[in-house]
Design a protein around this motif. Structure first.
Motif, PDB file in Angstrom:
ATOM      1  N   GLU A 195       6.206 -18.322   0.403  1.00 38.79           N
ATOM      2  CA  GLU A 195       6.192 -19.312   1.482  1.00 38.79           C
ATOM      3  C   GLU A 195       6.686 -18.752   2.809  1.00 38.79           C
ATOM      4  O   GLU A 195       6.379 -19.313   3.864  1.00 38.79           O
ATOM      5  CB  GLU A 195       7.080 -20.497   1.087  1.00 38.79           C
ATOM      6  CG  GLU A 195       6.692 -21.142  -0.231  1.00 38.79           C
ATOM      7  CD  GLU A 195       7.713 -22.169  -0.693  1.00 38.79           C
ATOM      8  OE1 GLU A 195       7.370 -22.973  -1.571  1.00 38.79           O
ATOM      9  OE2 GLU A 195       8.847 -22.159  -0.169  1.00 38.79           O
ATOM     10  N   HIS A 196       7.504 -17.734   2.767  1.00 41.56           N
ATOM     11  CA  HIS A 196       8.117 -17.198   3.974  1.00 41.56           C
ATOM     12  C   HIS A 196       7.621 -15.772   4.190  1.00 41.56           C
ATOM     13  O   HIS A 196       7.602 -14.976   3.250  1.00 41.56           O
ATOM     14  CB  HIS A 196       9.643 -17.208   3.853  1.00 41.56           C
ATOM     15  CG  HIS A 196      10.196 -18.539   3.463  1.00 41.56           C
ATOM     16  ND1 HIS A 196      10.369 -19.574   4.367  1.00 41.56           N
ATOM     17  CD2 HIS A 196      10.578 -19.033   2.258  1.00 41.56           C
ATOM     18  CE1 HIS A 196      10.859 -20.624   3.748  1.00 41.56           C
ATOM     19  NE2 HIS A 196      10.992 -20.337   2.465  1.00 41.56           N
ATOM     20  N   TRP A 197       7.259 -15.486   5.428  1.00 44.77           N
ATOM     21  CA  TRP A 197       6.622 -14.211   5.726  1.00 44.77           C
ATOM     22  C   TRP A 197       7.343 -13.496   6.861  1.00 44.77           C
ATOM     23  O   TRP A 197       7.797 -14.121   7.821  1.00 44.77           O
ATOM     24  CB  TRP A 197       5.171 -14.448   6.134  1.00 44.77           C
ATOM     25  CG  TRP A 197       4.348 -14.956   5.001  1.00 44.77           C
ATOM     26  CD1 TRP A 197       4.247 -16.241   4.570  1.00 44.77           C
ATOM     27  CD2 TRP A 197       3.536 -14.170   4.127  1.00 44.77           C
ATOM     28  NE1 TRP A 197       3.414 -16.316   3.485  1.00 44.77           N
ATOM     29  CE2 TRP A 197       2.962 -15.064   3.187  1.00 44.77           C
ATOM     30  CE3 TRP A 197       3.230 -12.816   4.041  1.00 44.77           C
ATOM     31  CZ2 TRP A 197       2.105 -14.627   2.177  1.00 44.77           C
ATOM     32  CZ3 TRP A 197       2.379 -12.389   3.043  1.00 44.77           C
ATOM     33  CH2 TRP A 197       1.820 -13.296   2.128  1.00 44.77           C
ATOM     34  N   GLY A 198       7.394 -12.174   6.730  1.00 49.93           N
ATOM     35  CA  GLY A 198       7.860 -11.355   7.830  1.00 49.93           C
ATOM     36  C   GLY A 198       6.682 -10.856   8.651  1.00 49.93           C
ATOM     37  O   GLY A 198       5.519 -11.054   8.284  1.00 49.93           O
ATOM     38  N   GLN A 199       6.981 -10.200   9.764  1.00 53.36           N
ATOM     39  CA  GLN A 199       5.908  -9.570  10.528  1.00 53.36           C
ATOM     40  C   GLN A 199       5.474  -8.318   9.770  1.00 53.36           C
ATOM     41  O   GLN A 199       6.186  -7.827   8.922  1.00 53.36           O
ATOM     42  CB  GLN A 199       6.392  -9.242  11.946  1.00 53.36           C
ATOM     43  CG  GLN A 199       6.942  -7.859  12.164  1.00 53.36           C
ATOM     44  CD  GLN A 199       8.201  -7.543  11.385  1.00 53.36           C
ATOM     45  OE1 GLN A 199       8.829  -8.395  10.789  1.00 53.36           O
ATOM     46  NE2 GLN A 199       8.556  -6.274  11.371  1.00 53.36           N
ATOM     47  N   GLY A 200       4.318  -7.839  10.003  1.00 53.28           N
ATOM     48  CA  GLY A 200       3.832  -6.691   9.268  1.00 53.28           C
ATOM     49  C   GLY A 200       4.317  -5.378   9.842  1.00 53.28           C
ATOM     50  O   GLY A 200       4.788  -5.292  10.978  1.00 53.28           O
ATOM     51  N   THR A 201       4.209  -4.348   9.018  1.00 59.95           N
ATOM     52  CA  THR A 201       4.472  -2.988   9.463  1.00 59.95           C
ATOM     53  C   THR A 201       3.260  -2.136   9.082  1.00 59.95           C
ATOM     54  O   THR A 201       2.765  -2.201   7.962  1.00 59.95           O
ATOM     55  CB  THR A 201       5.784  -2.442   8.860  1.00 59.95           C
ATOM     56  OG1 THR A 201       6.073  -1.156   9.413  1.00 59.95           O
ATOM     57  CG2 THR A 201       5.750  -2.359   7.339  1.00 59.95           C
ATOM     58  N   GLN A 202       2.780  -1.356  10.031  1.00 54.65           N
ATOM     59  CA  GLN A 202       1.543  -0.607   9.840  1.00 54.65           C
ATOM     60  C   GLN A 202       1.811   0.665   9.044  1.00 54.65           C
ATOM     61  O   GLN A 202       2.727   1.442   9.381  1.00 54.65           O
ATOM     62  CB  GLN A 202       0.927  -0.240  11.198  1.00 54.65           C
ATOM     63  CG  GLN A 202      -0.315   0.631  11.111  1.00 54.65           C
ATOM     64  CD  GLN A 202      -1.520  -0.105  10.559  1.00 54.65           C
ATOM     65  OE1 GLN A 202      -1.821  -1.220  10.982  1.00 54.65           O
ATOM     66  NE2 GLN A 202      -2.226   0.527   9.615  1.00 54.65           N
ATOM     67  N   VAL A 203       0.987   0.878   8.032  1.00 59.52           N
ATOM     68  CA  VAL A 203       1.000   2.125   7.268  1.00 59.52           C
ATOM     69  C   VAL A 203      -0.375   2.764   7.425  1.00 59.52           C
ATOM     70  O   VAL A 203      -1.392   2.133   7.120  1.00 59.52           O
ATOM     71  CB  VAL A 203       1.311   1.882   5.787  1.00 59.52           C
ATOM     72  CG1 VAL A 203       1.114   3.160   4.980  1.00 59.52           C
ATOM     73  CG2 VAL A 203       2.732   1.360   5.618  1.00 59.52           C
ATOM     74  N   THR A 204      -0.396   3.989   7.900  1.00 65.35           N
ATOM     75  CA  THR A 204      -1.644   4.714   8.082  1.00 65.35           C
ATOM     76  C   THR A 204      -1.564   6.025   7.318  1.00 65.35           C
ATOM     77  O   THR A 204      -0.627   6.806   7.531  1.00 65.35           O
ATOM     78  CB  THR A 204      -1.923   4.982   9.566  1.00 65.35           C
ATOM     79  OG1 THR A 204      -1.950   3.737  10.282  1.00 65.35           O
ATOM     80  CG2 THR A 204      -3.258   5.686   9.742  1.00 65.35           C
ATOM     81  N   VAL A 205      -2.529   6.245   6.436  1.00 67.21           N
ATOM     82  CA  VAL A 205      -2.566   7.450   5.624  1.00 67.21           C
ATOM     83  C   VAL A 205      -3.793   8.255   6.037  1.00 67.21           C
ATOM     84  O   VAL A 205      -4.925   7.785   5.914  1.00 67.21           O
ATOM     85  CB  VAL A 205      -2.619   7.125   4.128  1.00 67.21           C
ATOM     86  CG1 VAL A 205      -2.552   8.408   3.308  1.00 67.21           C
ATOM     87  CG2 VAL A 205      -1.483   6.177   3.748  1.00 67.21           C
ATOM     88  N   SER A 206      -3.561   9.439   6.530  1.00 67.02           N
ATOM     89  CA  SER A 206      -4.655  10.295   6.981  1.00 67.02           C
ATOM     90  C   SER A 206      -5.107  11.211   5.850  1.00 67.02           C
ATOM     91  O   SER A 206      -4.322  11.609   5.004  1.00 67.02           O
ATOM     92  CB  SER A 206      -4.216  11.130   8.182  1.00 67.02           C
ATOM     93  OG  SER A 206      -3.162  11.999   7.820  1.00 67.02           O
ATOM     94  N   SER A 207      -6.383  11.527   5.867  1.00 65.62           N
ATOM     95  CA  SER A 207      -6.942  12.373   4.799  1.00 65.62           C
ATOM     96  C   SER A 207      -6.866  13.847   5.164  1.00 65.62           C
ATOM     97  O   SER A 207      -6.533  14.222   6.270  1.00 65.62           O
ATOM     98  CB  SER A 207      -8.398  11.976   4.551  1.00 65.62           C
ATOM     99  OG  SER A 207      -9.140  12.087   5.744  1.00 65.62           O
TER     100      SER A 207
END
Length: 125
Positions: free
Chosen positions: A113-125
């Protein structure tokens, strides 16, 4: 309960990151916690969850064996250790909280029910 996620970033494939989610405002130990992720153009999926006591955990098949969820109720924080990262793990990661109980179904996304803001995860190949 207010949630603040952190720890995202850019990493090469095969690397690791640890996400943290700090909670405030309510008794953290009363809540089951989940980590969701959403890639561009895709639905938000539950990746991992942990019960309010920490004794039950859930992992989606796409992270099983690579990610570990844990919590420290003394620090009001839940963690997601991500190892062996793949480019397909690239997404915004969100932490969420739902009411804890002995019968709670951790894998049910609608109960958070309760959400935080997101954090971006980027995985490069």
């Amino acid at each position: 309960v207010q949630l603040q996620a952190s720890g995202g970033g850019l990493v090469q494939a095969g690397g690791s990151l640890r996400l943290s989610c700090a909670a405030s405002g309510r008794t953290f130990s009363n809540y089951d916690m989940g980590w969701f992720r959403q890639a561009p153009g895709k639905e938000r999926d539950l990746a991992a969850a942990i019960s309010w006591t920490g004794n039950r955990k859930y992992y989606a098949d796409f992270v099983k064996g690579r990610f570990t969820i844990s919590r420290d109720n003394g620090k009001n924080t839940v963690y997601l250790q991500m190892n062996s990262l793949k480019p397909e793990d690239t997404a915004v990661y969100y932490c969420a909280a739902g009411p804890g109980s002995s019968r709670s179904i951790l894998s049910s996304p609608l109960r958070y029910e309760h959400w935080g803001q997101g954090t971006q995860v980027t995985v490069s190949s």
